[in-house]
Design a protein around this motif. Structure first.
Motif, PDB file in Angstrom:
ATOM      1  N   ALA A  28       0.795  -1.127   0.041  1.00  0.00           N
ATOM      2  CA  ALA A  28      -0.075  -0.113  -0.032  1.00  0.00           C
ATOM      3  C   ALA A  28       0.730   1.213   0.072  1.00  0.00           C
ATOM      4  O   ALA A  28       2.239   1.357   0.726  1.00  0.00           O
ATOM      5  CB  ALA A  28      -0.663  -0.025   1.041  1.00  0.00           C
ATOM      6  N   GLU A  70      -4.035   5.180   4.349  1.00  0.00           N
ATOM      7  CA  GLU A  70      -5.426   4.934   3.771  1.00  0.00           C
ATOM      8  C   GLU A  70      -5.554   3.469   3.006  1.00  0.00           C
ATOM      9  O   GLU A  70      -6.536   3.042   3.135  1.00  0.00           O
ATOM     10  CB  GLU A  70      -5.916   6.321   2.957  1.00  0.00           C
ATOM     11  CG  GLU A  70      -6.063   7.603   3.828  1.00  0.00           C
ATOM     12  CD  GLU A  70      -4.604   8.216   3.896  1.00  0.00           C
ATOM     13  OE1 GLU A  70      -4.674   9.521   4.360  1.00  0.00           O
ATOM     14  OE2 GLU A  70      -3.651   7.654   3.798  1.00  0.00           O
ATOM     15  N   GLU A  71      -4.524   3.559   2.023  1.00  0.00           N
ATOM     16  CA  GLU A  71      -4.749   2.228   1.363  1.00  0.00           C
ATOM     17  C   GLU A  71      -4.413   1.131   2.198  1.00  0.00           C
ATOM     18  O   GLU A  71      -5.089  -0.083   1.801  1.00  0.00           O
ATOM     19  CB  GLU A  71      -3.607   2.320   0.269  1.00  0.00           C
ATOM     20  CG  GLU A  71      -3.751   2.435  -1.177  1.00  0.00           C
ATOM     21  CD  GLU A  71      -2.778   2.587  -2.092  1.00  0.00           C
ATOM     22  OE1 GLU A  71      -2.136   1.445  -2.120  1.00  0.00           O
ATOM     23  OE2 GLU A  71      -2.652   3.385  -2.777  1.00  0.00           O
ATOM     24  N   LEU A 108      -5.365   0.812   5.228  1.00  0.00           N
ATOM     25  CA  LEU A 108      -6.670   0.636   6.235  1.00  0.00           C
ATOM     26  C   LEU A 108      -7.763   0.052   5.157  1.00  0.00           C
ATOM     27  O   LEU A 108      -8.479  -0.954   5.602  1.00  0.00           O
ATOM     28  CB  LEU A 108      -7.089   1.854   6.779  1.00  0.00           C
ATOM     29  CG  LEU A 108      -6.224   2.546   7.933  1.00  0.00           C
ATOM     30  CD1 LEU A 108      -6.701   3.855   8.184  1.00  0.00           C
ATOM     31  CD2 LEU A 108      -6.437   1.668   9.179  1.00  0.00           C
ATOM     32  N   GLN A 109      -7.570   0.438   4.050  1.00  0.00           N
ATOM     33  CA  GLN A 109      -8.685  -0.241   3.090  1.00  0.00           C
ATOM     34  C   GLN A 109      -8.326  -1.520   2.694  1.00  0.00           C
ATOM     35  O   GLN A 109      -9.245  -2.557   2.630  1.00  0.00           O
ATOM     36  CB  GLN A 109      -8.615   0.782   1.890  1.00  0.00           C
ATOM     37  CG  GLN A 109      -9.872   0.330   0.820  1.00  0.00           C
ATOM     38  CD  GLN A 109     -11.395   0.363   1.566  1.00  0.00           C
ATOM     39  OE1 GLN A 109     -11.662   1.362   1.955  1.00  0.00           O
ATOM     40  NE2 GLN A 109     -12.108  -0.560   1.679  1.00  0.00           N
ATOM     41  N   TYR A 110      -7.053  -1.975   2.608  1.00  0.00           N
ATOM     42  CA  TYR A 110      -6.737  -3.186   2.380  1.00  0.00           C
ATOM     43  C   TYR A 110      -7.378  -4.266   3.515  1.00  0.00           C
ATOM     44  O   TYR A 110      -7.901  -5.528   3.234  1.00  0.00           O
ATOM     45  CB  TYR A 110      -5.215  -3.453   2.253  1.00  0.00           C
ATOM     46  CG  TYR A 110      -4.963  -5.037   2.385  1.00  0.00           C
ATOM     47  CD1 TYR A 110      -4.645  -5.577   0.991  1.00  0.00           C
ATOM     48  CD2 TYR A 110      -4.584  -5.769   3.405  1.00  0.00           C
ATOM     49  CE1 TYR A 110      -4.642  -6.916   0.932  1.00  0.00           C
ATOM     50  CE2 TYR A 110      -4.287  -7.069   3.381  1.00  0.00           C
ATOM     51  CZ  TYR A 110      -4.151  -7.880   2.180  1.00  0.00           C
ATOM     52  OH  TYR A 110      -3.876  -9.033   1.838  1.00  0.00           O
ATOM     53  N   VAL A 129      -9.767  -3.719   5.448  1.00  0.00           N
ATOM     54  CA  VAL A 129     -11.483  -3.843   5.309  1.00  0.00           C
ATOM     55  C   VAL A 129     -11.825  -4.697   4.384  1.00  0.00           C
ATOM     56  O   VAL A 129     -12.579  -5.625   4.581  1.00  0.00           O
ATOM     57  CB  VAL A 129     -11.902  -2.321   5.016  1.00  0.00           C
ATOM     58  CG1 VAL A 129     -13.314  -2.278   4.771  1.00  0.00           C
ATOM     59  CG2 VAL A 129     -11.795  -1.539   6.270  1.00  0.00           C
ATOM     60  N   ASP A 130     -11.116  -4.555   3.186  1.00  0.00           N
ATOM     61  CA  ASP A 130     -11.360  -5.645   2.018  1.00  0.00           C
ATOM     62  C   ASP A 130     -11.142  -6.904   2.202  1.00  0.00           C
ATOM     63  O   ASP A 130     -11.666  -8.057   1.609  1.00  0.00           O
ATOM     64  CB  ASP A 130     -10.851  -4.926   0.607  1.00  0.00           C
ATOM     65  CG  ASP A 130     -11.345  -3.779   0.351  1.00  0.00           C
ATOM     66  OD1 ASP A 130     -12.420  -3.230   0.817  1.00  0.00           O
ATOM     67  OD2 ASP A 130     -10.576  -2.951  -0.531  1.00  0.00           O
ATOM     68  N   HIS A 131      -9.766  -7.096   2.773  1.00  0.00           N
ATOM     69  CA  HIS A 131      -9.198  -8.667   2.682  1.00  0.00           C
ATOM     70  C   HIS A 131      -8.895  -9.117   4.240  1.00  0.00           C
ATOM     71  O   HIS A 131      -8.340 -10.344   4.424  1.00  0.00           O
ATOM     72  CB  HIS A 131      -7.932  -8.660   2.088  1.00  0.00           C
ATOM     73  CG  HIS A 131      -8.024  -7.853   0.705  1.00  0.00           C
ATOM     74  ND1 HIS A 131      -8.258  -8.690  -0.351  1.00  0.00           N
ATOM     75  CD2 HIS A 131      -7.457  -6.815   0.101  1.00  0.00           C
ATOM     76  CE1 HIS A 131      -8.315  -7.989  -1.488  1.00  0.00           C
ATOM     77  NE2 HIS A 131      -8.101  -6.623  -1.045  1.00  0.00           N
TER      78      HIS A 131
END
Length: 126
Positions: free
Chosen positions: A31, A35-36, A38-40, A42-44
């Motif tokens: 990432a 932010e990326e 944290l999104q990872y 959430v997604d994975h």
């Protein structure tokens, strides 16, 4: 296969260390920002280990660590930084950071640190 999430705003750093991680037999996810990262999560879901730069645009690596602790209390985190700020190191420890590496980090040292932290976590869960 253990997954390592590597956060750094420098593409060259991400590329070099992601390759070191992969060659060691781990799954490397990257990432370019907190932010990326944290999104990872959430997604994975939570990776087995997180390695993050401390100084990144937007959310800092330290703030990222604090936010991760709300969703992943026991995920090991290692910080890589060009800075050797004792106050920041102490603050990082209060949020459960397991290691601090000063950049530039030799690939062999980097890998040994990852293996050490993952081994400690595995021993605790056995």
């Amino acid at each position: 296969m253990k997954t390592v999430l590597l956060l750094d705003d420098a593409r060259s750093i991400r590329s070099v260390y992601a390759e070191v991680i992969r060659q060691a037999g781990f799954d490397a996810q990257t990432a370019s920002s907190a932010e990326e990262g944290l999104q990872y999560i959430v997604d994975h879901g939570t990776p087995d280990l997180i390695v993050t730069d401390i100084n990144m645009p937007g959310i800092s690596g330290l703030e990222f660590c604090k936010r991760v602790r709300h969703v992943a209390k026991h995920t090991p985190i290692i910080v890589m930084s060009a800075l050797s700020d004792k106050g920041m190191v102490a603050e990082a420890k209060t949020v459960g950071v397991q290691g601090w590496m000063l950049k530039p980090v030799e690939p062999e040292y980097f890998l040994n640190k990852l293996r050490s932290v993952l081994g400690e976590i595995q021993a605790l869960s056995s």
